[in-house]
Enzyme design. Sequence first.
Site, PDB file in Angstrom:
ATOM      1  N   SER A 142       0.208  -4.091  -7.384  1.00 40.81           N
ATOM      2  CA  SER A 142       1.271  -3.698  -6.988  1.00 40.81           C
ATOM      3  C   SER A 142       2.126  -4.937  -7.019  1.00 40.81           C
ATOM      4  O   SER A 142       1.715  -6.151  -6.902  1.00 40.81           O
ATOM      5  CB  SER A 142       1.150  -3.302  -5.513  1.00 40.81           C
ATOM      6  OG  SER A 142       2.324  -3.490  -4.625  1.00 40.81           O
ATOM      7  N   TYR A 155      -2.709  -4.968   2.894  1.00 41.09           N
ATOM      8  CA  TYR A 155      -2.406  -4.335   1.674  1.00 41.09           C
ATOM      9  C   TYR A 155      -2.303  -5.412   0.458  1.00 41.09           C
ATOM     10  O   TYR A 155      -2.871  -5.231  -0.494  1.00 41.09           O
ATOM     11  CB  TYR A 155      -1.208  -3.283   1.515  1.00 41.09           C
ATOM     12  CG  TYR A 155      -0.792  -2.610   0.480  1.00 41.09           C
ATOM     13  CD1 TYR A 155      -1.717  -1.627  -0.156  1.00 41.09           C
ATOM     14  CD2 TYR A 155       0.209  -3.011  -0.436  1.00 41.09           C
ATOM     15  CE1 TYR A 155      -1.446  -0.884  -1.335  1.00 41.09           C
ATOM     16  CE2 TYR A 155       0.704  -2.227  -1.573  1.00 41.09           C
ATOM     17  CZ  TYR A 155      -0.211  -1.208  -2.004  1.00 41.09           C
ATOM     18  OH  TYR A 155      -0.195  -0.671  -3.200  1.00 41.09           O
TER      19      TYR A 155
HETATM   20  P1  NDP Z   1      -0.874   8.656  -3.873  1.00 45.57           P
HETATM   21  O1  NDP Z   1      -1.138   8.712  -2.471  1.00 45.57           O
HETATM   22  O2  NDP Z   1      -0.185   9.934  -4.619  1.00 45.57           O
HETATM   23  O3  NDP Z   1      -2.096   8.610  -4.841  1.00 45.57           O
HETATM   24  C1  NDP Z   1      -3.115   7.890  -4.461  1.00 45.57           C
HETATM   25  C2  NDP Z   1      -4.397   8.363  -4.878  1.00 45.57           C
HETATM   26  O4  NDP Z   1      -5.498   7.623  -4.928  1.00 45.57           O
HETATM   27  C3  NDP Z   1      -4.570   9.976  -4.468  1.00 45.57           C
HETATM   28  O5  NDP Z   1      -5.140  10.664  -6.017  1.00 45.57           O
HETATM   29  C4  NDP Z   1      -5.953   9.858  -3.662  1.00 45.57           C
HETATM   30  O6  NDP Z   1      -6.727  11.159  -3.921  1.00 45.57           O
HETATM   31  C5  NDP Z   1      -6.573   8.697  -4.245  1.00 45.57           C
HETATM   32  N1  NDP Z   1      -7.603   7.953  -3.507  1.00 45.57           N
HETATM   33  C6  NDP Z   1      -7.366   7.295  -2.192  1.00 45.57           C
HETATM   34  N2  NDP Z   1      -8.478   6.789  -1.547  1.00 45.57           N
HETATM   35  C7  NDP Z   1      -9.473   6.893  -2.674  1.00 45.57           C
HETATM   36  C8  NDP Z   1     -10.822   7.030  -2.675  1.00 45.57           C
HETATM   37  N3  NDP Z   1     -11.458   6.289  -1.622  1.00 45.57           N
HETATM   38  N4  NDP Z   1     -11.360   7.382  -3.581  1.00 45.57           N
HETATM   39  C9  NDP Z   1     -10.714   8.124  -4.518  1.00 45.57           C
HETATM   40  N5  NDP Z   1      -9.608   8.425  -4.658  1.00 45.57           N
HETATM   41  C10 NDP Z   1      -8.888   7.878  -3.665  1.00 45.57           C
HETATM   42  O7  NDP Z   1      -0.259   7.245  -4.054  1.00 45.57           O
HETATM   43  P2  NDP Z   1       0.246   6.508  -5.332  1.00 45.57           P
HETATM   44  O8  NDP Z   1       0.124   7.228  -6.694  1.00 45.57           O
HETATM   45  O9  NDP Z   1       1.816   5.712  -4.818  1.00 45.57           O
HETATM   46  O10 NDP Z   1      -0.861   5.340  -5.676  1.00 45.57           O
HETATM   47  C11 NDP Z   1      -1.479   5.129  -6.744  1.00 45.57           C
HETATM   48  C12 NDP Z   1      -1.799   3.737  -6.795  1.00 45.57           C
HETATM   49  O11 NDP Z   1      -0.632   2.977  -6.889  1.00 45.57           O
HETATM   50  C13 NDP Z   1      -2.211   3.099  -5.409  1.00 45.57           C
HETATM   51  O12 NDP Z   1      -3.363   1.839  -5.956  1.00 45.57           O
HETATM   52  C14 NDP Z   1      -1.318   2.179  -4.953  1.00 45.57           C
HETATM   53  O13 NDP Z   1      -1.387   1.162  -4.194  1.00 45.57           O
HETATM   54  C15 NDP Z   1      -0.366   1.901  -6.152  1.00 45.57           C
HETATM   55  N6  NDP Z   1       0.776   1.692  -5.770  1.00 45.57           N
HETATM   56  C16 NDP Z   1       1.843   2.581  -5.476  1.00 45.57           C
HETATM   57  C17 NDP Z   1       3.202   2.246  -5.360  1.00 45.57           C
HETATM   58  C18 NDP Z   1       4.106   3.178  -4.886  1.00 45.57           C
HETATM   59  O14 NDP Z   1       5.377   2.743  -4.449  1.00 45.57           O
HETATM   60  N7  NDP Z   1       3.997   4.530  -4.819  1.00 45.57           N
HETATM   61  C19 NDP Z   1       3.745   0.667  -5.279  1.00 45.57           C
HETATM   62  C20 NDP Z   1       2.602  -0.216  -6.068  1.00 45.57           C
HETATM   63  C21 NDP Z   1       1.327   0.292  -6.183  1.00 45.57           C
HETATM   64  P3  NDP Z   1      -7.510  11.477  -2.873  1.00 45.57           P
HETATM   65  O15 NDP Z   1      -7.072  11.503  -1.496  1.00 45.57           O
HETATM   66  O16 NDP Z   1      -7.416  12.996  -3.253  1.00 45.57           O
HETATM   67  O17 NDP Z   1      -8.965  11.097  -2.921  1.00 45.57           O
END
Ligand code: NDP
Length: 245
Positions: A142, A155
């Site tokens: 991030s 975070y």
């Molecule tokens: P979402 O919430 O849409 O996606 C997060 C994903 O992670 C979901 O598919 C969720 O699926 C999965 N997840 C969460 N916890 C677990 C776990 N313990 N095991 C397996 N899967 C897990 O958010 P984003 O797409 O935005 O996030 C994706 C990545 O991008 C993250 O690492 C986030 O920190 C990073 N990021 C996002 C930013 C943004 O502005 N959106 C900016 C910078 C970084 P499920 O709940 O089905 O398990």
Amino acid sequence: MPTLRGKVIAITGASSGIGEATAHLLADKGARLVLGARREDRLSAVVDGITATGGTATGVLTDVTRRADLRRLTDTAVEQYGRLDVLVSNAGTMAVSPFDELRQDDWDAMVSTHITGLLNGIGAALPVFRRQGSGHFVNVSSTAAHVVKSPQAVYAATKTAVNVLSEGLRQESGPDLSVTVVSPGFTHTEGVGKGASPEVSSAMTQMRDEIAMPPSAVASAIGYAIEQPAGVDINEIVVRPTVQA
Ligand code: NDP
């Protein structure tokens, strides 16, 4: 430019947001996918969407905080497709809050998802990559790892750990493996503000709605890193909306 066609790619956190967009982009380019997440219905919908348009994808229920789940994800790739070329460690949670709220379960979730989860992925994929003599780790961090903004310290700390672990892994990887960190800024996903304390959540979602880039922008960056020829490793891509400070 080498093609993605036929590459076997596992993605964690593929049930929504950046992971989902990355799955669609890579499937459209002909990669064979093994997709992990915890929400079965959402994961199945992504797999069904890809297969309905002629792509190749399998879903494996995966909680990245569980070592055995990551092992099952990588085993599935090897059993079904004979190899694993890339592991995209994308699963994450942005349950941010001020320290005074003492939301310690959320702190634990960020530590276990981003740090333990990444290590579980390395533990599962590294032996496969070593056996094959090739492999690529793509780790989603991030911009918070570059600029700490209150109240995102926990975070940001866990995402900084992603960068540190990735750099150490890169140094130990030798010439056959690649390690890429992709650091997105504000991206329009359901994860922004989810689980954060109410005031923070509404500020984050408002900012997201005003400035965020689409998740396909991050997916393109991930695809670009994976498409590099053998011997070339994109170490980090930082991708932000132009309006993000
Ligand atoms: P979402 O919430 O849409 O996606 C997060 C994903 O992670 C979901 O598919 C969720 O699926 C999965 N997840 C969460 N916890 C677990 C776990 N313990 N095991 C397996 N899967 C897990 O958010 P984003 O797409 O935005 O996030 C994706 C990545 O991008 C993250 O690492 C986030 O920190 C990073 N990021 C996002 C930013 C943004 O502005 N959106 C900016 C910078 C970084 P499920 O709940 O089905 O398990």
